[in-house]
Design a protein around this motif. Structure first.
Motif, PDB file in Angstrom:
ATOM      1  N   LYS A  77       9.668  35.722 -16.511  1.00 34.77           N
ATOM      2  CA  LYS A  77       8.714  36.478 -15.715  1.00 34.77           C
ATOM      3  C   LYS A  77       7.861  37.341 -16.640  1.00 34.77           C
ATOM      4  O   LYS A  77       8.368  37.875 -17.626  1.00 34.77           O
ATOM      5  N   PRO A  78       6.563  37.452 -16.351  1.00 34.97           N
ATOM      6  CA  PRO A  78       5.718  38.304 -17.205  1.00 34.97           C
ATOM      7  C   PRO A  78       6.138  39.762 -17.106  1.00 34.97           C
ATOM      8  O   PRO A  78       6.541  40.239 -16.047  1.00 34.97           O
ATOM      9  N   LYS A  79       6.041  40.451 -18.223  1.00 37.05           N
ATOM     10  CA  LYS A  79       6.423  41.848 -18.270  1.00 37.05           C
ATOM     11  C   LYS A  79       5.410  42.705 -17.516  1.00 37.05           C
ATOM     12  O   LYS A  79       4.213  42.594 -17.737  1.00 37.05           O
ATOM     13  N   ALA A  80       5.906  43.501 -16.620  1.00 39.75           N
ATOM     14  CA  ALA A  80       5.027  44.360 -15.824  1.00 39.75           C
ATOM     15  C   ALA A  80       4.506  45.505 -16.686  1.00 39.75           C
ATOM     16  O   ALA A  80       5.279  46.173 -17.390  1.00 39.75           O
ATOM     17  N   VAL A  81       3.200  45.691 -16.660  1.00 45.48           N
ATOM     18  CA  VAL A  81       2.561  46.758 -17.421  1.00 45.48           C
ATOM     19  C   VAL A  81       2.017  47.787 -16.444  1.00 45.48           C
ATOM     20  O   VAL A  81       1.174  47.479 -15.595  1.00 45.48           O
ATOM     21  N   ASN A  82       2.536  48.980 -16.553  1.00 42.70           N
ATOM     22  CA  ASN A  82       2.118  50.065 -15.658  1.00 42.70           C
ATOM     23  C   ASN A  82       1.122  51.002 -16.343  1.00 42.70           C
ATOM     24  O   ASN A  82       0.992  52.160 -15.956  1.00 42.70           O
ATOM     25  N   LYS A  83       0.446  50.506 -17.348  1.00 40.56           N
ATOM     26  CA  LYS A  83      -0.485  51.331 -18.102  1.00 40.56           C
ATOM     27  C   LYS A  83      -1.814  51.413 -17.358  1.00 40.56           C
ATOM     28  O   LYS A  83      -2.446  50.400 -17.106  1.00 40.56           O
ATOM     29  N   ALA A  84      -2.232  52.592 -17.018  1.00 42.06           N
ATOM     30  CA  ALA A  84      -3.503  52.783 -16.310  1.00 42.06           C
ATOM     31  C   ALA A  84      -4.634  52.892 -17.316  1.00 42.06           C
ATOM     32  O   ALA A  84      -4.486  53.513 -18.372  1.00 42.06           O
ATOM     33  N   GLN A  85      -5.766  52.278 -16.982  1.00 38.10           N
ATOM     34  CA  GLN A  85      -6.931  52.340 -17.849  1.00 38.10           C
ATOM     35  C   GLN A  85      -7.705  53.624 -17.557  1.00 38.10           C
ATOM     36  O   GLN A  85      -8.193  53.830 -16.456  1.00 38.10           O
ATOM     37  N   ARG A  86      -7.784  54.450 -18.566  1.00 39.58           N
ATOM     38  CA  ARG A  86      -8.490  55.721 -18.428  1.00 39.58           C
ATOM     39  C   ARG A  86      -9.686  55.753 -19.366  1.00 39.58           C
ATOM     40  O   ARG A  86      -9.696  55.078 -20.396  1.00 39.58           O
ATOM     41  N   ALA A  87     -10.657  56.545 -18.991  1.00 36.96           N
ATOM     42  CA  ALA A  87     -11.852  56.679 -19.821  1.00 36.96           C
ATOM     43  C   ALA A  87     -11.495  57.392 -21.117  1.00 36.96           C
ATOM     44  O   ALA A  87     -10.677  58.323 -21.114  1.00 36.96           O
ATOM     45  N   PRO A  88     -12.064  56.970 -22.249  1.00 36.69           N
ATOM     46  CA  PRO A  88     -11.758  57.648 -23.519  1.00 36.69           C
ATOM     47  C   PRO A  88     -12.257  59.087 -23.515  1.00 36.69           C
ATOM     48  O   PRO A  88     -13.225  59.437 -22.848  1.00 36.69           O
ATOM     49  N   LYS A  89     -11.580  59.902 -24.292  1.00 35.38           N
ATOM     50  CA  LYS A  89     -11.940  61.314 -24.374  1.00 35.38           C
ATOM     51  C   LYS A  89     -13.252  61.466 -25.135  1.00 35.38           C
ATOM     52  O   LYS A  89     -13.469  60.818 -26.153  1.00 35.38           O
ATOM     53  N   LEU A  90     -14.103  62.345 -24.629  1.00 32.61           N
ATOM     54  CA  LEU A  90     -15.404  62.566 -25.250  1.00 32.61           C
ATOM     55  C   LEU A  90     -15.232  63.389 -26.521  1.00 32.61           C
ATOM     56  O   LEU A  90     -14.451  64.355 -26.556  1.00 32.61           O
ATOM     57  N   ARG A  91     -15.938  62.990 -27.578  1.00 31.29           N
ATOM     58  CA  ARG A  91     -15.869  63.723 -28.836  1.00 31.29           C
ATOM     59  C   ARG A  91     -16.386  65.148 -28.660  1.00 31.29           C
ATOM     60  O   ARG A  91     -17.294  65.407 -27.870  1.00 31.29           O
ATOM     61  N   ALA A  92     -15.798  66.052 -29.410  1.00 30.09           N
ATOM     62  CA  ALA A  92     -16.167  67.466 -29.275  1.00 30.09           C
ATOM     63  C   ALA A  92     -17.591  67.715 -29.732  1.00 30.09           C
ATOM     64  O   ALA A  92     -18.240  68.673 -29.277  1.00 30.09           O
ATOM     65  N   SER A  93     -18.104  66.878 -30.621  1.00 30.07           N
ATOM     66  CA  SER A  93     -19.464  67.082 -31.140  1.00 30.07           C
ATOM     67  C   SER A  93     -20.541  66.588 -30.187  1.00 30.07           C
ATOM     68  O   SER A  93     -21.724  66.825 -30.427  1.00 30.07           O
ATOM     69  N   ILE A  94     -20.139  65.902 -29.100  1.00 35.87           N
ATOM     70  CA  ILE A  94     -21.112  65.363 -28.144  1.00 35.87           C
ATOM     71  C   ILE A  94     -21.061  66.203 -26.874  1.00 35.87           C
ATOM     72  O   ILE A  94     -20.058  66.203 -26.155  1.00 35.87           O
ATOM     73  N   THR A  95     -22.125  66.908 -26.604  1.00 36.93           N
ATOM     74  CA  THR A  95     -22.255  67.726 -25.398  1.00 36.93           C
ATOM     75  C   THR A  95     -23.585  67.383 -24.729  1.00 36.93           C
ATOM     76  O   THR A  95     -24.488  66.826 -25.365  1.00 36.93           O
TER      77      THR A  95
END
Length: 236
Positions: A77-95
């Protein structure tokens, strides 16, 4: 040196080929590796032909035997992946309002103004279009350089999401009669709604840029390295 009758021997007991050469010549690496445990599980049970006759309209018909199933077969059976896709964190230098330098894509080398980060993690930027011809676009923050220059975008309201950039499906001519006669798909014009949205977003930004000397020419120019310039020593 005495000659050997065998062509793969230089002398009796001395092989002409090395161990690795013999292994490669036999192509033993292509054969599947079997272990005693695996061999026991792959044994097939003897097929039995058992007929189950039934009576219908005074006739006896034989039912075809069903194939036997192995009871010790392993079902993976395929291994169940419970990893949620989240947006990457914005760099501190980008505002919001930071001037970015694009490093890839159609407008690489152009300077753009950062507006906000979308739910997908992509950055929403604009030229503005009046200065450098860059429209409202989504870019990956991995392909931009954040500069120390900032533009006041407090008077700009941006109600744009990722669905705004979804492309409309176009009819394909591949494999059709139209392609055979050399016809091409009609070029679609840029939607009037997106042109109006571009002017609405750029209106307040253009007014803010006009208040800062030389900022308009800075946004209109493209970034490039001259001979002898090291990018890691530059201060953006």
């Amino acid at each position: 040196m005495a000659k050997s009758a065998h062509k793969n021997q230089l002398a009796p007991g001395i092989s002409r080929l090395s161990r690795s050469a013999v292994f490669s010549k036999r192509a033993a690496y292509k054969l599947p590796k079997r272990t005693p445990a695996a061999a026991a599980t792959t044994e097939t049970a003897p097929a039995t032909t058992e007929y189950k006759p039934y009576i219908k309209n005074d006739l006896i018909d034989a039912v075809a035997p069903q194939p036997t199933k192995l009871t010790n077969a392993v079902v993976t059976k395929p291994k169940a992946v419970n990893k949620a896709q989240r947006a990457p964190k914005l760099r501190a230098s980008i505002t919001p309002g930071t001037v970015l330098i694009l490093l890839a894509g159609r407008f690489r080398g152009r300077r753009v103004v950062f507006l906000k980060q979308l739910s997908s993690g992509m950055l929403l930027v604009t030229g503005p279009y009046k200065f450098n011809g860059v429209p409202l676009r989504r870019v990956n923050q991995a392909y931009v350089i954040a500069t120390s220059t900032k533009v006041d975008i407090s008077g700009t309201t941006v109600d744009i999401t990722d669905k705004y950039f979804k492309r409309e499906s176009q009819p394909k001519l591949k494999g059709t009669e139209a392609e055979f006669f050399g016809e091409q798909a009609q070029k679609q014009e840029h939607p009037a709604q997106k042109i109006a949205d571009q002017k609405k977003v750029d209106q307040a930004i253009v007014a803010a840029v006009a208040k800062v000397p030389f900022l308009a020419s800075y946004l209109a120019s493209s970034f490039s390295l001259s001979k002898g310039e090291a990018p890691h020593k530059l201060k953006f």
